[in-house]
Design a protein around this motif. Structure first.
Motif, mmCIF file in Angstrom:
data_model
loop_
_atom_site.group_PDB
_atom_site.id
_atom_site.type_symbol
_atom_site.label_atom_id
_atom_site.label_comp_id
_atom_site.label_asym_id
_atom_site.label_seq_id
_atom_site.Cartn_x
_atom_site.Cartn_y
_atom_site.Cartn_z
ATOM 1 N N VAL A 1 -4.036 -9.437 4.566
ATOM 2 C CA VAL A 1 -4.547 -9.139 3.629
ATOM 3 C C VAL A 1 -3.054 -9.460 2.649
ATOM 4 O O VAL A 1 -3.448 -8.853 1.418
ATOM 5 C CB VAL A 1 -4.959 -7.565 3.953
ATOM 6 C CG1 VAL A 1 -5.301 -7.132 2.372
ATOM 7 C CG2 VAL A 1 -6.436 -8.106 4.740
ATOM 8 N N PHE A 2 -1.653 -9.186 3.537
ATOM 9 C CA PHE A 2 -0.731 -8.344 2.133
ATOM 10 C C PHE A 2 -0.307 -10.013 1.288
ATOM 11 O O PHE A 2 -0.359 -10.371 0.576
ATOM 12 C CB PHE A 2 0.522 -7.554 3.144
ATOM 13 C CG PHE A 2 1.845 -7.612 2.115
ATOM 14 C CD1 PHE A 2 1.515 -6.270 1.259
ATOM 15 C CD2 PHE A 2 2.565 -8.341 2.335
ATOM 16 C CE1 PHE A 2 2.613 -5.982 0.635
ATOM 17 C CE2 PHE A 2 4.067 -8.125 1.149
ATOM 18 C CZ PHE A 2 4.242 -6.793 0.462
ATOM 19 N N LYS A 3 -0.346 -11.081 2.556
ATOM 20 C CA LYS A 3 0.160 -12.052 2.250
ATOM 21 C C LYS A 3 -1.057 -13.034 0.966
ATOM 22 O O LYS A 3 -0.339 -13.126 0.389
ATOM 23 C CB LYS A 3 0.319 -12.871 3.218
ATOM 24 C CG LYS A 3 1.085 -12.854 4.889
ATOM 25 C CD LYS A 3 1.330 -13.707 5.447
ATOM 26 C CE LYS A 3 2.426 -13.551 6.297
ATOM 27 N NZ LYS A 3 2.332 -14.671 7.450
ATOM 28 N N ALA A 4 -2.073 -12.594 1.146
ATOM 29 C CA ALA A 4 -3.175 -13.397 -0.428
ATOM 30 C C ALA A 4 -3.189 -12.363 -1.358
ATOM 31 O O ALA A 4 -2.971 -12.845 -2.062
ATOM 32 C CB ALA A 4 -4.768 -13.092 1.247
ATOM 33 N N GLY A 5 -3.149 -11.002 -0.986
ATOM 34 C CA GLY A 5 -2.882 -10.396 -1.888
ATOM 35 C C GLY A 5 -1.583 -10.298 -3.079
ATOM 36 O O GLY A 5 -1.601 -10.249 -4.315
ATOM 37 N N MET A 6 -0.404 -11.117 -2.328
ATOM 38 C CA MET A 6 0.643 -10.781 -3.365
ATOM 39 C C MET A 6 0.463 -12.524 -3.716
ATOM 40 O O MET A 6 0.868 -12.352 -4.870
ATOM 41 C CB MET A 6 1.572 -11.090 -2.487
ATOM 42 C CG MET A 6 2.177 -10.158 -1.745
ATOM 43 S SD MET A 6 2.142 -8.447 -2.991
ATOM 44 C CE MET A 6 3.486 -9.096 -3.574
ATOM 45 N N VAL A 7 0.430 -13.659 -2.894
ATOM 46 C CA VAL A 7 -0.016 -14.170 -4.073
ATOM 47 C C VAL A 7 -0.767 -14.859 -5.186
ATOM 48 O O VAL A 7 -0.703 -14.897 -5.682
ATOM 49 C CB VAL A 7 -0.564 -16.272 -2.989
ATOM 50 C CG1 VAL A 7 -0.915 -16.803 -3.992
ATOM 51 C CG2 VAL A 7 -0.018 -15.831 -1.608
#
Length: 429
Positions: free
Chosen positions: A268-274
């Motif tokens: 969730v964090f990786k996709a959200g930051m991208v």
């Protein structure tokens, strides 16, 4: 870089950076990732699986609705991945072709993001419509998108439930059964279980997150409950969403004690930051370009949209197809519709249905996963761009959602006559 080129060599006035939208996305991403580390996503998946298992004979209707509701509540379509083997297994064991509930469940999570108070696409939409002169806030959008999506999913399920041959009449599936490659539905035993670890901390984290989502909806409904700004007016929903989601993340840390070092490693964090970084640049670029060509957008596109409003829906759908991103499509197309003079309510009704377009082409991870989990082979990715199992459900769901969305949007956009207190009766329409 493009903003720099437009600003200096070209000489266009540089637009405003979308700070509000970025802060909403960051707040939601932090809260969601913290919840995921605490086990909240796993708990949601286990509850969703139980709801789907409750009546497997109606799985073509129940699975897409459950997938939609949990994706809307979590603000992400990723919650569907662990549910795919459950949907495939349950449908097949009950003699239902898996290619009916699986593709529709996948596509339903796409339009769910137009109904979620905590999705990145909604963050983009709110920052575009909540400002003057539109003053169309989060709850106003959900009043259109949520019922339209529910109507759309149920309507699409009636159609999708008739697609393809039944298992008993499908020669390809029957050949696999005869060869012993797959078991017969009546011999199939040992249902696939959701491989997640359910903990008390995960339950608490999910409940805290859902409480935050409920608080956002309540504050959206009742402006008087919001804190006041320096002028004595209720603050806008944009900072309210930021505050509430950061509070959700803090409470999750205090109550559930997740390992904070793992937050940045979550999906969730990786996709959200991208998404946040990409959207910041795209939104800034769009604001710069459209701000310098407002008159052209209003006169050119506005004339087309006035004569044929469906052009906006088609444009949004096609951008979703090409970008496979609801947030990108929102920031790219919605400002054009607003500049063309479309009512935000009517625009929202088209916006939600167009989100189905991200699954028109078989290029998304959830589509590939759904096809791989279907042991019967009925869910196909195809060899062409139109012969896969998601093509028709995507088109059907887009149409069945846009139609009620347009109706609801038109009703909410209709001017309501105000009663003159000096008259004894209401004026005529």
């Amino acid at each position: 870089m493009l903003v720099f080129i437009l600003g200096l060599p070209v000489g266009l006035p540089v637009g405003s950076p979308p700070v509000d939208a970025l802060l909403i996305v960051l707040a939601v991403v932090v809260a969601s990732a913290t919840m995921q580390v605490a086990g909240g996503i796993d708990w949601m998946v286990s509850i969703a699986a139980k709801l789907i298992e409750a009546d497997p004979t109606r799985i073509t209707f129940i699975a897409p609705l459950v997938s939609f509701l949990f994706a809307a509540g979590a603000g992400t379509s990723n919650i569907l991945y662990p549910l795919l083997p459950v949907i495939s297994d349950l449908s097949y064991r009950n003699g239902i072709r898996p290619s009916r509930p699986l593709p529709l469940s996948v596509v339903a999570t796409g339009i769910a993001l137009a109904c979620s108070p905590v999705s990145a696409a909604m963050a983009e939409m709110v920052t575009l419509t909540a400002v003057s002169p539109y003053d169309f806030e989060l709850i106003d959008i959900i009043k259109v998108t949520f019922p339209a999506a529910l109507f759309g999913i149920v309507g699409a399920a009636f159609v999708v439930n008739r697609l393809g041959k039944d298992i008993a009449n499908d020669p390809e599936i029957q050949a696999k059964i005869a060869a012993g490659t797959i078991p017969s539905p009546d011999m199939h035993s040992g249902a696939i279980k959701v491989e997640v670890t359910v903990t008390k901390e995960g339950r608490n984290a999910a409940l805290i997150f859902f409480a935050g989502v409920a608080a956002i909806v309540i504050y959206g409904l009742f402006k008087d409950l919001r804190p006041q700004d320096a002028a004595g007016n209720p603050i806008a929903m944009t900072p309210m969403i930021q505050v509430i989601m950061l509070l959700v993340g803090t409470l999750t840390v205090l109550v559930c004690r997740p390992k904070l070092t793992e937050v940045s490693a979550t999906s969730v964090f990786k996709a959200g930051m991208v998404s946040a970084i990409a959207l910041f640049g795209l939104a800034w670029l769009t604001d710069t370009f459209l701000g310098a060509h407002t008159e052209m957008s209003a006169n050119g596109v506005g004339a087309l949209v006035t004569k044929a409003p469906w052009i906006f829906a088609l444009g949004m759908f096609l951008v979703c197809v090409l970008t496979t991103s609801q947030s990108t499509a929102t920031r790219t197309v919605v400002p054009i519709g607003l500049a063309a003079g479309m009512a935000p309510a009517l625009l929202s009704g088209m916006w939600v249905g167009a989100f189905a377009g991200i699954y028109l082409l078989p290029t998304n991870g959830s589509q590939i996963a759904a096809a791989n989990f279907d042991a019967s082979g009925s869910t196909k990715l195809g060899t062409k761009l139109y012969d896969h199992s998601f093509f028709i459900p995507t088109l059907i769901l887009a149409v069945t959602t846009i139609i009620p969305g347009v109706v609801l949007g038109a009703i909410l956009s209709w001017p309501v006559p105000r009663r003159d207190p000096n008259q004894e009766s209401c004026p005529a329409w």
